[in-house]
Scaffold this motif. Sequence first.
Motif, PDB file in Angstrom:
ATOM      1  N   ARG A 271       0.779  -1.125   0.116  1.00  0.00           N
ATOM      2  CA  ARG A 271       0.148   0.183  -0.045  1.00  0.00           C
ATOM      3  C   ARG A 271       0.798   1.260   0.011  1.00  0.00           C
ATOM      4  O   ARG A 271       0.617   2.210  -0.886  1.00  0.00           O
ATOM      5  N   ALA A 272       2.024   1.307   0.924  1.00  0.00           N
ATOM      6  CA  ALA A 272       2.877   2.473   0.892  1.00  0.00           C
ATOM      7  C   ALA A 272       3.614   2.876  -0.472  1.00  0.00           C
ATOM      8  O   ALA A 272       3.598   3.729  -0.931  1.00  0.00           O
ATOM      9  N   ARG A 273       4.111   1.397  -0.806  1.00  0.00           N
ATOM     10  CA  ARG A 273       5.059   1.781  -2.141  1.00  0.00           C
ATOM     11  C   ARG A 273       4.061   2.036  -3.209  1.00  0.00           C
ATOM     12  O   ARG A 273       4.518   2.899  -4.278  1.00  0.00           O
ATOM     13  N   MET A 274       2.978   1.592  -3.479  1.00  0.00           N
ATOM     14  CA  MET A 274       1.948   1.881  -4.532  1.00  0.00           C
ATOM     15  C   MET A 274       1.572   3.519  -4.537  1.00  0.00           C
ATOM     16  O   MET A 274       1.186   4.221  -5.424  1.00  0.00           O
ATOM     17  N   ASP A 275       1.362   3.816  -3.245  1.00  0.00           N
ATOM     18  CA  ASP A 275       1.009   5.096  -3.252  1.00  0.00           C
ATOM     19  C   ASP A 275       1.791   6.156  -3.704  1.00  0.00           C
ATOM     20  O   ASP A 275       1.560   7.308  -4.160  1.00  0.00           O
ATOM     21  N   ALA A 276       3.312   5.978  -3.189  1.00  0.00           N
ATOM     22  CA  ALA A 276       4.260   6.648  -3.514  1.00  0.00           C
ATOM     23  C   ALA A 276       4.526   6.854  -5.073  1.00  0.00           C
ATOM     24  O   ALA A 276       4.847   7.611  -5.770  1.00  0.00           O
ATOM     25  N   LEU A 277       3.976   5.723  -5.789  1.00  0.00           N
ATOM     26  CA  LEU A 277       3.874   5.675  -7.175  1.00  0.00           C
ATOM     27  C   LEU A 277       2.804   6.014  -7.878  1.00  0.00           C
ATOM     28  O   LEU A 277       2.743   5.941  -9.064  1.00  0.00           O
TER      29      LEU A 277
END
Length: 303
Positions: A271-277
Amino acid sequence: MLLTSGGFRERMAARQSGSGSRGSDSVVEPVKTADGGTPAGTSALAFDFGENWDHYSRTVLDEPRLVAAIDSLKGLVGTDRLKDASFCDVGSGSGLFTIAAGKLGVARALGFDVNPTGVEVARRNLGRFAPELADRIEFRRGSALDNGFVGSLGRFDVVYAWGSLHHTGSMWPAIETVAPLVAPGGIFVLALYNRHWTSPVWTLIKIVYNLSPGFLRKVWDWTLGSLMFLATWAITGANPLRKERGMEFWVDVTDWLGGYPYEYASADEVRARMDALGFDMLEVRPPRVPTGCNEFILRRRPA
């Protein structure tokens, strides 16, 4: 099926030693990183997923399994999102879900895979199950870690990367490379192995399995496959032989035990990684068993 799986393993060992029917050219190509290198320690151990998909397609795949794949894709993405859309299947394997997308009415579908046998199998399955869709479906060989290749593909309304990017040897770089394939407002279906306290243990098992000779792999198939059968039944309360997505239990056992490189992540990490992307998480579907795949349905934010 267990006997079939063991015999398949012996054939795989023969092929990887260069003595199989197709010769040494059939040895799986080492996984490539984004800069064209090979992740340290993975090339000699990389599992030949194409060979497993070939076995699955020749011995198991049929029309009812294609229907199950269609139902699975419909349930994840929705018919409305797929109708007249562009679709990209990352790590297309047997081509089953690229073909399923075609059956659900996408305007065009591209499946790509780093494994040359997988690409051959996918093209064969297209001719077998959906020759009428040949003008809308294409399969190419290419790596999710190759920025040049991925960047040449354009953008798609739906990108489907189910259970593939955690086998690249560089999972997060692969996700970052593939993410731009999703058009603004488009859907990204991503399935990754869940982080669990046993995950490091499974990493070791996979390494040992791939280093083992064919006869010992048969023992692994019998013993661990049977234990996985009982554990899955105990955890889910359902017969493991009744597989979803058109899959088959004993083929999945081979895929799971041999599936290296192997990486994993928790739902919060993803969730955190994809939010940043630049992606919003629409839904997370947890795995039936703790080490299985979390399914993520994401939408790319408008530019």
